[in-house]
Design a protein around this motif. Structure first.
Motif, PDB file in Angstrom:
ATOM      1  N   TYR A  95      43.900  37.029  41.606  1.00 38.71           N
ATOM      2  CA  TYR A  95      43.370  35.808  40.999  1.00 38.71           C
ATOM      3  C   TYR A  95      43.979  35.594  39.627  1.00 38.71           C
ATOM      4  CZ  TYR A  95      39.641  35.930  44.516  1.00 38.71           C
ATOM      5  OH  TYR A  95      38.932  35.938  45.691  1.00 38.71           O
ATOM      6  N   LEU A  96      44.168  34.337  39.293  1.00 39.13           N
ATOM      7  CA  LEU A  96      44.428  33.973  37.915  1.00 39.13           C
ATOM      8  C   LEU A  96      43.062  33.748  37.294  1.00 39.13           C
ATOM      9  CD1 LEU A  96      46.465  33.259  35.699  1.00 39.13           C
ATOM     10  CD2 LEU A  96      46.339  30.887  36.451  1.00 39.13           C
ATOM     11  N   GLY A  97      42.620  34.663  36.441  1.00 42.32           N
ATOM     12  CA  GLY A  97      41.277  34.604  35.869  1.00 42.32           C
ATOM     13  C   GLY A  97      41.294  34.260  34.399  1.00 42.32           C
ATOM     14  N   LYS A  98      40.106  34.010  33.883  1.00 42.74           N
ATOM     15  CA  LYS A  98      39.952  33.708  32.460  1.00 42.74           C
ATOM     16  C   LYS A  98      38.946  34.678  31.861  1.00 42.74           C
ATOM     17  CE  LYS A  98      39.851  29.456  31.021  1.00 42.74           C
ATOM     18  NZ  LYS A  98      39.424  28.062  30.772  1.00 42.74           N
ATOM     19  N   VAL A  99      39.300  35.273  30.725  1.00 43.46           N
ATOM     20  CA  VAL A  99      38.395  36.206  30.053  1.00 43.46           C
ATOM     21  C   VAL A  99      37.182  35.423  29.543  1.00 43.46           C
ATOM     22  CG1 VAL A  99      38.127  37.867  28.186  1.00 43.46           C
ATOM     23  CG2 VAL A  99      40.331  37.656  29.370  1.00 43.46           C
ATOM     24  N   ASP A 113      36.283  35.536  34.590  1.00 44.17           N
ATOM     25  CA  ASP A 113      35.929  34.435  35.482  1.00 44.17           C
ATOM     26  C   ASP A 113      37.098  34.227  36.443  1.00 44.17           C
ATOM     27  OD1 ASP A 113      35.223  32.116  36.759  1.00 44.17           O
ATOM     28  OD2 ASP A 113      35.378  30.821  34.996  1.00 44.17           O
ATOM     29  N   ILE A 114      36.859  34.471  37.744  1.00 44.63           N
ATOM     30  CA  ILE A 114      37.927  34.301  38.736  1.00 44.63           C
ATOM     31  C   ILE A 114      37.639  33.137  39.681  1.00 44.63           C
ATOM     32  CG2 ILE A 114      38.688  36.704  38.636  1.00 44.63           C
ATOM     33  CD1 ILE A 114      37.113  37.242  41.186  1.00 44.63           C
ATOM     34  N   GLY A 115      36.687  32.299  39.290  1.00 45.66           N
ATOM     35  CA  GLY A 115      36.427  31.100  40.066  1.00 45.66           C
ATOM     36  C   GLY A 115      35.373  31.232  41.129  1.00 45.66           C
ATOM     37  N   ILE A 116      34.598  32.334  41.124  1.00 40.66           N
ATOM     38  CA  ILE A 116      33.486  32.478  42.064  1.00 40.66           C
ATOM     39  C   ILE A 116      32.187  32.546  41.262  1.00 40.66           C
ATOM     40  CG2 ILE A 116      34.924  33.631  43.783  1.00 40.66           C
ATOM     41  CD1 ILE A 116      33.703  36.262  42.952  1.00 40.66           C
ATOM     42  N   ASN A 117      31.080  32.753  41.955  1.00 39.71           N
ATOM     43  CA  ASN A 117      29.768  32.671  41.306  1.00 39.71           C
ATOM     44  C   ASN A 117      29.538  33.721  40.227  1.00 39.71           C
ATOM     45  OD1 ASN A 117      29.083  30.512  42.952  1.00 39.71           O
ATOM     46  ND2 ASN A 117      28.235  31.831  44.546  1.00 39.71           N
ATOM     47  N   GLN A 118      30.131  34.906  40.384  1.00 39.76           N
ATOM     48  CA  GLN A 118      29.876  36.011  39.463  1.00 39.76           C
ATOM     49  C   GLN A 118      31.171  36.495  38.834  1.00 39.76           C
ATOM     50  OE1 GLN A 118      28.115  39.446  41.359  1.00 39.76           O
ATOM     51  NE2 GLN A 118      27.105  40.123  39.504  1.00 39.76           N
ATOM     52  N   GLN A 178      43.707  27.292  35.333  1.00 42.04           N
ATOM     53  CA  GLN A 178      42.290  27.630  35.393  1.00 42.04           C
ATOM     54  C   GLN A 178      42.096  28.700  36.465  1.00 42.04           C
ATOM     55  OE1 GLN A 178      40.277  24.022  36.416  1.00 42.04           O
ATOM     56  NE2 GLN A 178      41.159  23.883  38.457  1.00 42.04           N
ATOM     57  N   PRO A 179      40.935  29.387  36.485  1.00 39.91           N
ATOM     58  CA  PRO A 179      40.716  30.460  37.469  1.00 39.91           C
ATOM     59  C   PRO A 179      40.976  29.997  38.898  1.00 39.91           C
ATOM     60  CG  PRO A 179      38.998  30.503  35.819  1.00 39.91           C
ATOM     61  CD  PRO A 179      39.803  29.267  35.547  1.00 39.91           C
ATOM     62  N   SER A 180      41.862  30.722  39.590  1.00 38.21           N
ATOM     63  CA  SER A 180      42.258  30.319  40.943  1.00 38.21           C
ATOM     64  C   SER A 180      42.716  31.536  41.739  1.00 38.21           C
ATOM     65  CB  SER A 180      43.406  29.303  40.892  1.00 38.21           C
ATOM     66  OG  SER A 180      43.107  28.219  40.063  1.00 38.21           O
TER      67      SER A 180
END
Length: 571
Positions: free
Chosen positions: A42-46, A59-64, A277-279
């Motif tokens: 995933y491309l995540g965001k701290v 944050d990887i784009g899912i609920n948690q 963005q997270p994806s």
């Protein structure tokens, strides 16, 4: 040992069983509501950095949010790599020990792709973007991302090997991560920045120039051959792991595997450039195909599958990667279900039971908590006259069954086994030795400790996936997972406390009480029922009504005069 892989596909699930000498050894299940994340990139965001626990939440784009420990960040200097091997899946190896030979000297000629054309500029462009501060992934020194805010305070932590280490992370920063452990209970997924793309014979490390061979390839000549081939195939700046399955494979097969992984990674790079963005940028294979990739080797005598679609997928994958073992794959068309035909269904039922019987008449009982699993060993009737012999026999049977069930149920974390007490030290040592032997069959990293003075054995097992219980069951909405509910007496006492508060504040005399049918019967049973006693004591008429939607440990009260629920008004 005869090993077989049996795959059953239904409308809403895929089940994979691995048998050893005809006995169920491992079990995997894929359900539509239980998405499989292991291996995904995933491309995540701290979202948050918590120095107190040496970790960041991504944050990887899912609920948690996912959990990223600082030791799983490239810049941690803890040179380890995540190796998913066919028999060593999920283990962590020290890079220096596993990969003594590295290639860091610049090559004279430009890298060449499998087709003999110059390598595209994707990798160079990607590196250039990172050097300019396009926060895409955490890299080692040559792929370092400059921090967007020079005045921000970077996270730090301390390791035994490297001392104080600064982590190049800040909230809002984009980072490339890979899932290495599924979520469980209230804990989120665990991720790493040490991305590894697995193939059938090799594992590509896009951000590491280390090159290693699985320890199970013991021949020096073969290890040298595999390394030489990999060095001549991989472009500069790429590293990898050569898996056990690569042993003895031809040059064409291995090059095809390396080139497939390079093409896969280039497609990941293309996706990264499109997102800010997270994806999800890389999704690992489905359960059935990933099992074939990681576990279907020369040791497996047969793979049987009852789905025409999965059979074609597996055949296509093997035809492209390992055509020589395609003949071991068969499409099952029998009348009985495939799990019944192979004797798996009955064995599988034991994995859902709390108690598992032993041959001598004893049993083992499994109880699960969030942090650990507790196993109690009970003795049954025995013809042995001496208690010590009976205890030893039962304990040995229990050790074999517990080791099997741990692997089969995919129990992870801490396991505490309460064996039957034995007085002889030689028996205690023998039991520990046998347990180590039984656990050695497990592909997950497992550590066992000798019996304590109280007869307890502690085992820790690496957690990667959710265990079978978590995948195939849900928390009870009545007991909230405790396995117990409020007794009838306590519930009636709560209703009485409600009536006492109601009587002090209200002048109403007619109420409607909604309770579960089981409680309603208890309240109205007998000539002078509990409901009648409550009405007499609090001088109010109560109309008890059965309501299936009310949990067995709850109640709802309605006002006849106001024509609305007033349960919360007098609690």
């Amino acid at each position: 040992m005869k090993k077989e892989i049996i795959i059953n596909a239904a409308i809403n699930e895929v089940r994979v069983a691995i048998t050893e000498d005809g006995k169920l050894a491992e079990f995997f299940i894929e359900l539509p509501e239980k998405v499989r994340y292991i291996g995904n990139v995933y491309l995540g965001k701290v979202s948050k950095i918590v120095p107190g626990i040496n970790a960041a939440f991504i944050d990887i784009g899912i609920n948690q949010d996912a959990f990223l420990h600082f030791s799983d960040v490239d810049e941690s200097l803890e040179k380890s790599v995540f190796l998913e091997d066919d028999e060593e899946e999920g283990k962590i190896f020290d890079a220096k020990e596993e990969m003594p030979e590295t290639s860091e000297t610049p090559k004279e000629n430009p890298p060449v792709t499998p087709k003999g054309k110059p390598k595209s500029n994707k990798g160079k462009n990607y590196k250039k973007q990172i050097d300019e501060g396009s926060a895409v992934a955490l890299r080692k020194e040559k792929y370092q991302i400059s921090n967007s805010n020079p005045n921000s305070k970077l996270a730090k932590f301390r390791t035994k090997r490297s001392g104080d280490v600064t982590i190049n992370l800040e909230p809002g920063q984009l980072v490339l991560v890979q899932v290495i452990r599924e979520s469980y209970h209230s804990k989120g997924m665990k991720v790493t920045t040490k991305v590894a793309i697995p193939g059938r014979y090799t594992v590509l490390l896009p951000f590491d120039n280390l090159l290693g061979v699985s320890r199970k390839v013991q021949s020096y000549v073969e290890r040298r051959r595999l390394r030489t081939l990999a060095k001549s195939t991989l472009p500069e700046g790429y590293g990898g792991i050569i898996r056990t399955a690569a042993q003895g494979k031809s040059e064409d097969e291995l090059r095809r595997d390396w080139n497939y992984l390079l093409d896969t990674w280039h497609s990941v790079e293309d996706k990264i450039e499109k997102f800010n963005q997270p994806s999800l940028v890389y999704q690992d294979l489905g359960l059935a195909t990933s099992v074939v990739r990681d576990l279907f080797n020369a040791d497996v005598s047969r793979l049987a599958v009852d789905s025409k679609k999965l059979y074609k997928e597996i055949a296509a994958y093997l035809n492209a990667n390992s055509p020589h073992i395609l003949e071991k794959v068969e499409y099952y068309t029998g009348d009985a279900t495939i799990f019944e035909a192979f004797g798996i269904e009955k064995e599988l039922q034991k994995t859902y039971k709390r108690t598992v019987s032993l041959p001598s008449g004893g049993d083992v009982v499994f109880d699960h908590a969030e942090a650990m699993t507790v196993v109690d060993v009970n003795s049954g009737r025995s013809k042995e006259e001496e208690q010590e012999k009976n205890a030893m026999r039962t304990n040995l049977e229990a050790a074999l069954e517990v080791a099997r069930q741990i692997r089969l149920r995919d129990i992870a974390g801490m396991v505490i086994i309460d064996f039957i007490d034995m007085s002889m030290e030689s028996n205690r040592k023998k039991l520990y030795g046998e347990m180590l032997k039984f656990l050695s069959r497990d592909r997950a990293r497992t550590v066992a400790y000798p019996l304590s003075q109280l007869g307890l054995m502690q085992i820790t097992r690496q957690r990667i996936n959710q265990n079978i219980e978590e995948k195939t069951s849900e928390i009870c909405h009545v007991c909230n997972g405790t396995g117990r509910i409020t007794s009838k007496a306590v519930l009636i006492n709560t209703i009485e406390l409600w009536l006492k508060g109601f009587r002090k504040k209200s002048r109403e005399f007619k109420l409607i009480l909604h309770v579960n049918p089981y409680i309603a019967t208890y309240l109205t049973d007998g000539a002078l029922s509990i409901a009648s006693k409550l009405m007499l004591k609090y001088f109010v008429k109560i109309n008890v009504q059965q309501n299936d939607s009310v949990p067995i440990d709850k109640f709802r009260i309605f006002s006849v005069r106001k024509e609305k629920e007033i349960t919360n008004d007098y609690l």
